[in-house]
Write an enzyme that holds these catalytic residues in place. Structure first.
Site, PDB file in Angstrom:
ATOM      1  CG  ASN A 158      -1.339   3.678  -3.980  1.00 46.44           C
ATOM      2  OD1 ASN A 158      -1.115   3.143  -2.904  1.00 46.44           O
ATOM      3  ND2 ASN A 158      -2.107   4.741  -4.099  1.00 46.44           N
TER       4      ASN A 158
ATOM      5  CB  ALA B  23      -0.921  -0.003   1.220  1.00 43.61           C
ATOM      6  CB  CYS B  24       3.216   1.886  -2.308  1.00 48.72           C
ATOM      7  SG  CYS B  24       3.213   0.087  -2.070  1.00 48.72           S
ATOM      8  N   GLY B  25       3.003   4.712  -2.360  1.00 49.55           N
ATOM      9  CA  GLY B  25       2.883   5.929  -3.142  1.00 49.55           C
ATOM     10  C   GLY B  25       3.502   5.719  -4.507  1.00 49.55           C
TER      11      GLY B  25
END
Length: 609
Positions: A256, A21-23
């Site tokens: 993401n 779960a990212c940018g």
């Protein structure tokens, strides 16, 4: 020295449950003009997404961050000349980023294996290059897991005439090397990982924080290193482990979110592999199986599939439309040609579904899309000097207001496509209309796809005996609580019984009480959304429809590929089952398999059934 921080499969831990779960974001010059400014701006964007990256107890050991750029030919040519070998013109060689062992002997064995495979595939090993790295800012954990970083340069053989043919051959070389070294009996923990191997793009990544990427790789600070496209990613490994290999970008994409339907997607890809045939790959097809790396994360497995389908002959947006379709089943105003495309491809493969914003590139085109629910935001700017800046959030770069041509956001299921060769942004409507009109999908569906309700009634129906209903209920594990709290209210009201959110029944495999067989195969994930999705009020993006029928070659779209029966719901009545048992249509054959076995025979008796 191990090159990763996540453990191997053991106990209740399985690497396949790794989630992100990212940018994410990218900077690109729409006209395809390369510059070092693109690289610098993308690194600034990455640093501004520091809050999107995960860190443990050490603030200088990140979950992972990286950048993907086009092959910087001028920079690589100068470096190669310094090392004593020459690079041909752009497009005539490929460059790979390798994570190797620190043990010189093991590293030499791996490089000899790779060199042998390159020669066997008719390509030319031009040379290796040690990638300069700056370890000073790394935390203890990241430094302990750090691999030896090398680049390999491979010349294009004279027998390969087209660009994608060369990209395909580099893919075959990589897969052969990965498979050969994985099963070579090497020491536990020693890895051979290829971050990228392409003639168009290269990946710099690692178990880094966002600001460390440009510091760790001095290459990225060199003004001669130029690109027209740069994708960046900051990883937050949700409830899982950081890793050098599992940092993004992958070879085609950044992501993401997470893929919730992963197990079914992967199992179906494995099952369909035996039917794969492709003129572009030819005999090389057998060399790349299995297509999906079983040790990868959800994003890694998605990337494996995306890369394979692209190299099999489909365009970048076509593959994205197949794997992440927009909601079409209940979309009343969708163009019929596009709806036919989605309906046809739903018989070929299942959506890779989950809350996610994604970006893909083949080094020329760059695309971005949202999942059908639009649960991960993504915004972009287009500037007057032909830049496009997209990110999972606003404010990642300071763009003077007077230089902004327009701002917009991605919408659920919609696609943004930038073609740097054509020098323009292609709208969602244009790109999808062109792809949907390539083949007569509606004609194929009308001829071969049939709805269950349109099948003729069965000549005979099951005749259940009601005298022994209590015995059958006990045999199949129905409890008094289920009868009173679930089945009776549903029978009386025609609606699902109201219950609390919690479900504390033990998993079938952990229960010491007799269990129905299907209890072992219940849904293994819950797609949690905020706000929660209402399947009735938001029926546009939810559907229970599916199809059943014979599988065909996923890599070759044919009219018979959609020879399926369409089911509006997975819950079938006795009459529905009888229709399927007695189906008489070309290409269909049904068989009734008895699943009873003598209890005294135990597990062996069940296995024989």
């Amino acid at each position: 020295m191990k090159h990763t921080d996540f453990p191997r499969k053991q106990g209740l831990y399985d690497p396949q449950f790794e989630k992100d779960a990212c940018g994410m974001g990218f900077v690109a010059h729409i006209k395809g003009k390369p510059s070092h400014d693109i690289v610098s701006q993308s690194l600034t964007m990455l640093g501004n997404m520091e809050h999107r990256g995960g860190q443990g107890s050490e603030p200088n050991s990140g979950d992972g961050a990286g950048i993907m750029i086009q092959i910087p030919h001028a920079f690589f040519a100068a470096e190669a000349e310094r090392l004593g070998f020459m690079l041909p013109e752009p497009g005539r060689y490929g460059a790979g980023m390798l994570f190797l062992s620190h043990d010189p002997e093991i590293r030499a064995v791996h490089e000899r294996t790779l060199a042998s495979i390159i020669a066997e595939e008719g390509q030319i090993l031009l040379g290796f290059r040690d990638v300069p790295t700056n370890d000073e800012m790394l935390g203890k954990t990241a430094k302990a897991a750090k691999p030896f970083v090398r680049q390999v340069f491979i010349g294009r053989g004279d027998d390969i005439q087209d660009d994608l043919g060369f990209e395909r051959k580099l893919y075959v070389i990589r897969r052969r090397a990965e498979l050969a070294i994985r099963y070579s009996g090497e020491p536990e923990g020693e890895t051979f990982y290829v971050s990228s191997l392409s003639f168009r793009k290269i990946v710099y990544k690692g178990m880094l924080t966002t600001v460390q990427v440009g510091q760790f790789y001095p290459d990225l600070q060199n003004p001669c290193l130029m690109s027209a496209i740069a994708l960046v990613h900051s990883r937050f490994s949700t409830n899982t482990f950081p890793s050098w290999e599992r940092a993004h970008p992958y070879r085609f994409m950044i992501h993401n979110g997470e893929i919730n339907t992963l197990r079914g997607n992967v199992n179906w890809m494995h099952a369909r592999q035996s039917l794969f045939e492709n003129e572009l790959f030819g005999a090389d097809l057998e060399k790349v199986k299995p297509v999906i790396n079983p040790d990868g994360s959800d994003t890694g497995m998605f990337d494996n599939t995306f890369e394979f389908l692209y190299l099999s002959g489909r365009s970048l947006p076509h593959v994205a439309m197949m794997m992440v379709p927009e909601p079409w089943n209940n979309h009343e105003s969708m163009d019929e040609t596009k709806k036919a495309f989605y309906e046809y491809h739903s018989t070929l493969m299942e959506p890779w579904d989950g809350p996610a914003a994604m970006a893909f590139t083949d080094g020329v085109q760059i695309a971005a899309t949202l999942d059908r629910n639009g649960l991960r935001p993504s915004r972009y700017y287009v500037t007057k000097d032909d830049l496009i800046i997209l990110s999972s959030e606003a404010g990642v770069l300071d763009i003077p207001a007077e230089n902004v041509l327009y701002k917009d956001r991605l919408r659920p299921g919609r696609m943004l496509l930038v073609d740097t060769k054509e020098g323009r942004i292609i709208s969602d409507e244009e790109v999808k209309a062109g792809i949907a009109a390539e083949l007569p999908y509606r004609d194929w569906l009308d001829e071969h796809l049939v709805n269950l309700e349109d099948l003729p009634e069965a000549p005979e129906l099951p005749n259940p005996k009601h005298e022994n209903v209590r015995q059958l209920q006990q045999s199949f594990g129905y409890t008094f609580e289920e009868l009173r709290k679930v089945i009776e209210p549903m029978a009386l009201t025609g609606a699902e019984a109201i219950a609390s959110m919690g479900y504390d029944a033990p998993l079938a495999v952990l229960s010491d009480r007799p269990q129905r067989l299907f209890n072992y195969f219940k849904q293994m994930f819950a797609q949690v959304t905020n706000p929660p999705i209402d399947a009735i009020r938001e029926e546009l993006i939810t559907s229970t429809a599916t199809t059943i029928g014979p599988e065909r070659n996923l890599l070759k779209p044919e009219p018979e590929s959609c020879r399926h029966i369409r089911l509006d719901t997975p819950v079938l009545s006795n009459e529905d089952f009888a229709k399927i048992r007695h189906v008489h249509r070309p290409g269909f054959k049904s068989m009734t398999i008895p699943i009873f076995f003598t209890a005294a025979d135990g597990a062996e008796g069940c296995a024989r059934r």
